[in-house]
Design a protein around this motif. Structure first.
Motif, short mmCIF file in Angstrom:
data_model
loop_
_atom_site.label_atom_id
_atom_site.label_comp_id
_atom_site.label_asym_id
_atom_site.label_seq_id
_atom_site.Cartn_x
_atom_site.Cartn_y
_atom_site.Cartn_z
N TYR A 1 0.83 -1.21 0.00
CA TYR A 1 0.00 0.00 0.00
C TYR A 1 0.87 1.26 0.00
O TYR A 1 0.65 2.18 -0.79
N SER A 2 1.86 1.31 0.87
CA SER A 2 2.69 2.52 0.96
C SER A 2 4.18 2.24 0.79
O SER A 2 4.97 3.18 0.71
N ASP A 3 4.58 0.97 0.73
CA ASP A 3 5.99 0.61 0.57
C ASP A 3 6.11 -0.45 -0.52
O ASP A 3 5.19 -1.23 -0.76
N VAL A 4 7.28 -0.51 -1.16
CA VAL A 4 7.54 -1.52 -2.17
C VAL A 4 8.68 -2.42 -1.72
O VAL A 4 9.49 -2.06 -0.88
N TYR A 5 8.72 -3.61 -2.28
CA TYR A 5 9.79 -4.56 -2.01
C TYR A 5 10.78 -4.60 -3.17
O TYR A 5 11.99 -4.70 -3.00
#
Length: 618
Positions: free
Chosen positions: A472-476
């Motif tokens: 939702y607010s962070d990426v991997y």
């Protein structure tokens, strides 16, 4: 009778420990009903609200994921694809138990109030009628798939010893519920200054009676649209009453019935999505949402496992990518260089064909249902979008997909579950429908329609944020994009011709019903009811078409049940004759799982509605 007082104390949540020195006090409670008046009605209401649960675990596991969502062509019933027996009912959960459960508590509230002096009792009028919309909501939920049910006398065994409550037909139930909602609206809008307040004891609206009045008023529309095929004039009259009521309507996120019991309430513990398989989105629905860049696809469904690192791992191990993923990727000399348009965050959402014969085609089976093709060694990857677990349950762990030799990274953050049981988007989309069908309402159908879409997207975005879904607010993966709603996304969505009201009344109705269909993706019974009463999605549509489940010769329509199967009552059941009479009056065959019979024998308000896929027939 002494057992009545004992059970009453238990229902009130009183902790009665039988220990030396307590025996005489316990006896006094058993013999003196006035002792029960010490119970705090506010806490009883909180318990009522905490027990409010339209879809429990088994309803999600069986009713929603095995039947309703596959039957409406939103998802597949099995990770191996839909099968020929998908229209046969097996295990399921009754949807009537919830209203009975809530009624036990609301009847207890009325009993406790009856023991008070009149002046003191009058201070709890707001709280008493705030129970009404909770009962009506669950009552509608209980009758949708059954028709007649025991309601008015249900839950009265404790104090009135009513053990065989009569069944009431849908028409009578709807009239009763409209009366209850009108009572709630009248009391809650009277602005009585001496009322006991709830504050934090009401974890939905914090005791705000104006919002409860809006909720009660708006809920009447849920009844109105169900009446359209049996009493259209009354349905339109209800819509006009709602629109002009001093209570107002739900029309913002602040009005919405967002629901969270507490920081350690996770909805249910067992995994309703059955490992990685169930809840796979249908191909045509996912394509529609992605092609229109509808943000709701990102909130309802979960990204597949094929991020840039997984794609590269498949290339490195010389394992074929699923064809639709390969087509979306820019690959040069065995290296993944990025995604083709539309790019992230849209390229990791793919659905599967819903046809029951799809897996019999070798190429189709390998592309969608042969999970051995989606492995590197023993590590399994999933190429299709499944319903997002964390929108259904809190306390779920998520493993970020990566190459097999990379250390696992997990999101193990526990998060309370947030649900949304009734919304401003639903209200506006109902008003758009009713306006098109002739209701005298203050705004145009196009205005209600636009507001409904905008609110739906905002509501799903808020739910995704509250439930802290992955990405939702962070990426991997550095080549990923976050899922949170972006600037101008709603405006861009509303510029699409399919998201604007134009054309004939039938064409406009189809668009309204499609938006109801999308909005109800996390509310499967409402979605099923919408499809059942509207015939949308419909065959041959240029927007979102109904697909044939089966291509078998002689079976073009593949009968889908329109009500639940009902067990034949046992003669040992105290309610035996009451049930027999109720089922006979409705023309039901009991004990059958034959989908053709369950398709033909309809609940009262469904009579006259179009068959699945036929489109509006007003």
């Amino acid at each position: 009778m002494r057992y009545k007082s004992i059970i009453t104390a238990a229902i009130l949540g009183t902790s009665l420990i039988v220990a030396p020195g307590c025996k005489d006090e316990f006896a006094e409670v058993n013999t003196n009903p006035s002792a029960v008046t010490k119970a705090d009605v506010r806490f009883l209401f909180t318990k009522t609200l905490a027990e409010f649960e339209p879809s429990k675990y088994q309803q999600w596991f069986y009713n929603n994921l095995q039947y309703m969502l596959p039957w409406t062509q939103a998802t597949l019933s099995n990770e191996a694809g839909n099968q020929a027996a998908m229209n046969l009912m097996g295990a399921y959960e009754s949807s009537q138990s919830q209203v009975v459960n809530i009624k036990l508590y609301t009847e207890e509230i009325k009993y406790v109030l009856s023991l008070m002096e009149e002046g003191e009792r009058a201070k709890y009028e707001n709280i008493r009628v705030m129970c009404n919309p909770l009962l009506v909501y669950l009552g509608i939920f209980g009758t949708d798939m059954y028709g007649s049910l025991a309601y008015s006398d249900a839950g009265k065994a404790l104090h009135e010893l009513i053990l065989t409550p009569g069944y009431e037909d849908q028409e009578s139930l709807f009239n009763t519920w409209l009366t209850q909602l009108d009572e709630a609206i009248e009391v809650l809008t009277s602005n009585k200054a001496d009322q006991v307040t709830l504050g934090a004891q009401d974890f939905v609206y914090q005791g705000d009676t104006e919002k409860w009045a809006k909720f009660a008023n708006s809920l009447k529309l849920k009844i109105a649209v169900r009446l359209l095929h049996v009493n259209k004039a009354k349905a339109l009259e209800i819509a006009q009453q709602v629109a002009t009521s001093p209570a107002g309507i739900m029309n913002s996120l602040d009005d919405d019935f967002f629901y969270c019991k507490g920081s350690q309430e996770y909805h249910f513990g067992d995994d309703v999505l059955d490992g990685q398989g169930r809840g796979i989105g249908s191909q045509h629905l996912i394509e529609f949402l992605v092609n229109h860049k509808d943000p709701r696809v990102r909130f309802v469904f979960q990204k597949n496992d094929f991020n840039s690192m997984v794609v590269q791992a498949f290339l490195d191990h010389k394992i074929d990518l699923p064809p639709y993923i390969k087509e979306a990727a820019n690959i040069n000399n065995g290296k993944f260089e990025g995604w083709k348009a539309p790019g992230e965050p849209w390229v990791r959402y793919f659905g599967a064909p819903i046809n029951t014969d799809a897996r019999n085609n070798g190429a189709t089976n390998d592309a969608y249902f042969n999970y051995n093709k989606f492995k590197i060694g023993d590590k399994q990857y999933y190429p299709m979008a499944r319903m997002n677990r964390e929108m259904l349950q809190g306390q779920k762990d998520y493993t970020f997909p990566d190459a097999p030799e990379v250390s696992v990274t997990e999101d193990k953050q526990d998060n309370a579950w947030y649900g949304l049981h009734f919304s401003s988007a639903e209200v506006n989309l109902y008003l758009a429908e009713l306006k098109l069908l002739g209701a005298n309402l203050p705004q145009s159908a196009a205005e209600y329609f636009k507001q409904g879409i905008e609110l739906s997207v905002l509501e799903y975005d808020k739910l995704a944020e509250l439930n802290k879904i992955p990405y939702y607010s962070d990426v991997y993966d550095k080549k990923e994009a976050t899922l949170a709603l972006m600037d101008n996304e709603i405006n861009n969505l509303l510029e699409s011709a399919d998201y604007q009201l134009s054309g004939s009344t039938k064409e406009q109705l189809e668009k309204v019903y499609i938006q109801q269909y999308i909005h109800f993706l996390l509310f499967p019974q409402d979605q099923y009811v919408q499809v059942r009463r509207s015939g949308v999605p419909m065959r041959g549509s240029k927007i979102l078409a109904w697909q044939d489940f089966s291509t078998t010769a002689g079976d073009p329509n593949f009968a889908i049940p329109r009500r639940w199967t009902i067990n034949s009552p046992l003669q040992s059941d105290l309610m035996y004759q009451i049930k027999v009479d109720a089922f006979k009056a409705q023309g039901y065959t009991t004990g059958t799982q034959d989908p053709k019979i369950l398709n033909f024998e309809r609940v009262w308000y469904d009579k006259g509605a179009p068959n699945f896929g036929e489109g509006p027939n007003f």
